[in-house]
Design a protein around this motif. Structure first.
Motif, PDB file in Angstrom:
ATOM      1  N   THR A 213       0.832  -1.151  -0.007  1.00  0.00           N
ATOM      2  CA  THR A 213      -0.106  -0.072  -0.048  1.00  0.00           C
ATOM      3  C   THR A 213       0.957   1.210  -0.035  1.00  0.00           C
ATOM      4  O   THR A 213       1.858   1.315   0.840  1.00  0.00           O
ATOM      5  CB  THR A 213      -0.856   0.129   1.397  1.00  0.00           C
ATOM      6  OG1 THR A 213      -1.687  -1.334   1.237  1.00  0.00           O
ATOM      7  CG2 THR A 213      -1.980   1.333   1.384  1.00  0.00           C
ATOM      8  N   PRO A 243      -3.965  -3.675  -0.737  1.00  0.00           N
ATOM      9  CA  PRO A 243      -2.817  -3.142  -1.835  1.00  0.00           C
ATOM     10  C   PRO A 243      -3.128  -2.471  -2.688  1.00  0.00           C
ATOM     11  O   PRO A 243      -4.040  -2.790  -3.545  1.00  0.00           O
ATOM     12  CB  PRO A 243      -1.827  -4.573  -1.980  1.00  0.00           C
ATOM     13  CG  PRO A 243      -2.894  -5.495  -1.863  1.00  0.00           C
ATOM     14  CD  PRO A 243      -4.145  -5.208  -0.941  1.00  0.00           C
ATOM     15  N   ASP A 244      -2.356  -1.497  -3.250  1.00  0.00           N
ATOM     16  CA  ASP A 244      -2.518  -0.739  -4.516  1.00  0.00           C
ATOM     17  C   ASP A 244      -1.302  -0.634  -5.453  1.00  0.00           C
ATOM     18  O   ASP A 244      -1.359  -0.060  -6.366  1.00  0.00           O
ATOM     19  CB  ASP A 244      -3.069   0.863  -4.172  1.00  0.00           C
ATOM     20  CG  ASP A 244      -2.002   1.210  -3.406  1.00  0.00           C
ATOM     21  OD1 ASP A 244      -0.795   0.977  -3.190  1.00  0.00           O
ATOM     22  OD2 ASP A 244      -2.510   2.393  -2.772  1.00  0.00           O
TER      23      ASP A 244
END
Length: 440
Positions: A213, A243-244
């Protein structure tokens, strides 16, 4: 703040470069680099009941933590200088730079060459924390990470929170792993002044990545780590931030932004760049064992003892001095145990001695002491756990002192010291499975 106080001594990077510097001088690595006097209470911890033992371990880990109001006093360029000056003042036929790896530390010791880590761990004091509370850990990093980053523009912060394997230490501190994204001046000077003409710069590139993240421009938050669980298993737990993106794995992975500057610096000084690439920290272990077994035999040794090291419980010089062949395991988990077992099925040794790192908890994916003992018994003559109390594992913290006397009890092989040529070491890795050696 002195770098010795800002950087964790129990971390893989610190333990590997300090052990390697001692090996280059022909010295062993007792008590994980701590003094004999500090080792006494560690050994005495075996007398405590397990709950008290684990509590003492957690508190002792937390004492290494930096207070949040001191983060702005940390100069990571000075930490790079500390790393570089730890090695004996001489010119070297090569240098390794990049990811932490215990197997390649053994290889570097055999070649008599240093390794400069890309990643260091700054432990940050966070007493009484719930290691499983990921939103609180993320918020802690968002509040305090900028103080460290503001004074250190050459690094990125990979904050790591692992409630599975680091439950004890994680209750007392936050793991702020920093990765250089451009070459620190001390590393630049090392390339300029400490290498022989034409010496290769060997970039150790662990290609491990992990879901993260993003917290800021140079700050990511990682839930979990390489070990007994997959990234997907960590992210199925409740409360875990979504999460990105992905990034280099916090402890082991190589952050690519360093590479361009490293190549330019090496080429400017006439040093070829060689990359050793692999996908997981365990991958180089078997190849390094085979290369160093052949080297030991060329020096007149039988090379019939396999010495299995575990995370930071290792000693490159004692391995060399005893004529042992090293097989490094990144953590005492089932995947590493399978790799060791597969290796011993295909390659035979008279003796197999196994060291085990203790982290204090019955974490998911852990291989128990009986599993390691059964694998050691694949030896033709004798297989054993060395310096390990199997009844206390994985809370056998006395092993951090006990392994020293256990290794010193092994007979010296009496072999004439003759460093492994860097070209031969790289040639041995080129044909190995799971490794790619590029350039040179």
């Amino acid at each position: 703040m002195p770098p010795e106080e800002a950087v964790a001594s129990f971390d893989s990077a610190s333990a590997f470069f300090m052990a390697l510097a001692r090996a280059i001088e022909g010295r062993d690595f007792p008590y994980l680099g701590q003094s004999r006097w500090k080792a006494l209470p560690v050994r005495a911890s075996a007398l405590l009941p397990r709950p008290l033992r684990c509590r003492a371990y957690a508190v002792a880990s937390g004492r290494e933590g930096v207070a949040v109001d001191r983060l702005g006093d940390i100069d990571l360029d000075e930490a790079a200088s500390w790393v570089a000056r730890t090695y004996p003042e001489r010119r070297y036929p090569a240098v390794l730079i990049g990811s932490s790896n215990g197997a390649l530390t053994h290889l570097a010791a055999a070649c008599g060459v240093p390794w400069l880590p890309q990643t260091l761990l700054v432990p940050v004091r966070r007493r009484g924390a719930d290691p499983a509370d990921m939103p609180a850990a993320l918020d802690f990093g968002a509040r305090h990470g900028p103080s460290l980053l503001a004074h250190n523009p050459r690094v990125a912060l990979h904050q790591m929170q692992d409630a599975n394997q680091d439950a004890l230490s994680g209750s007392q501190m936050a793991y702020f792993r920093v990765k250089w994204t451009s070459l620190p001046p001390a590393y630049q000077r090392f390339l300029d002044e400490r290498l022989e003409p034409g010496a290769p710069v060997v970039v150790v590139r662990d290609m491990s990545t992990w879901p993260v993240t993003r917290v800021g421009d140079r700050h990511v938050f990682q839930v979990g780590a390489q070990g007994g669980m997959s990234a997907e298993e960590y992210h199925h737990a409740p409360g875990v931030p979504t999460p990105d993106g992905t990034a280099a794995e916090a402890e082991w992975g190589f952050a690519d932004p360093l590479l361009d500057g490293l190549r330019k610096a090496a080429h400017r000084t006439g040093h070829p760049v060689v990359e050793v690439r692999y996908g997981h920290p365990q991958d180089p272990a078997a190849a390094v064992a085979d290369v160093l077994r052949s080297w030991t035999r060329r020096r007149g040794g039988a090379a019939q003892r396999l010495l299995v090291s575990s995370f930071v419980v290792h000693d490159p010089w004692r391995t060399i001095a005893t004529g042992s062949v090293p097989f490094w395991t990144f953590f005492p988990v089932q995947s590493a145990a399978r790799d060791l077992s597969d290796y011993l099925v295909s390659t035979t040794y008279d003796d197999v001695d196994v060291l085990l790192f203790s982290h204090g908890v019955e974490s998911r994916g852990l291989a128990d002491a009986r599993t390691w003992q059964r694998i050691a018994e694949l030896a033709r003559r004798r297989g054993r756990l060395l310096g390990v109390d199997p009844r206390a594992f994985p809370a056998d913290f006395a092993v951090f002192a006990r392994y020293t006397s256990a290794l010193r009890s092994l007979p010296d092989a009496g072999l004439t010291w003759s460093p492994l040529a860097v070209a031969d070491a790289l040639a041995g890795l080129r044909g190995a499975e799971q490794l790619s050696v590029v350039g040179g």
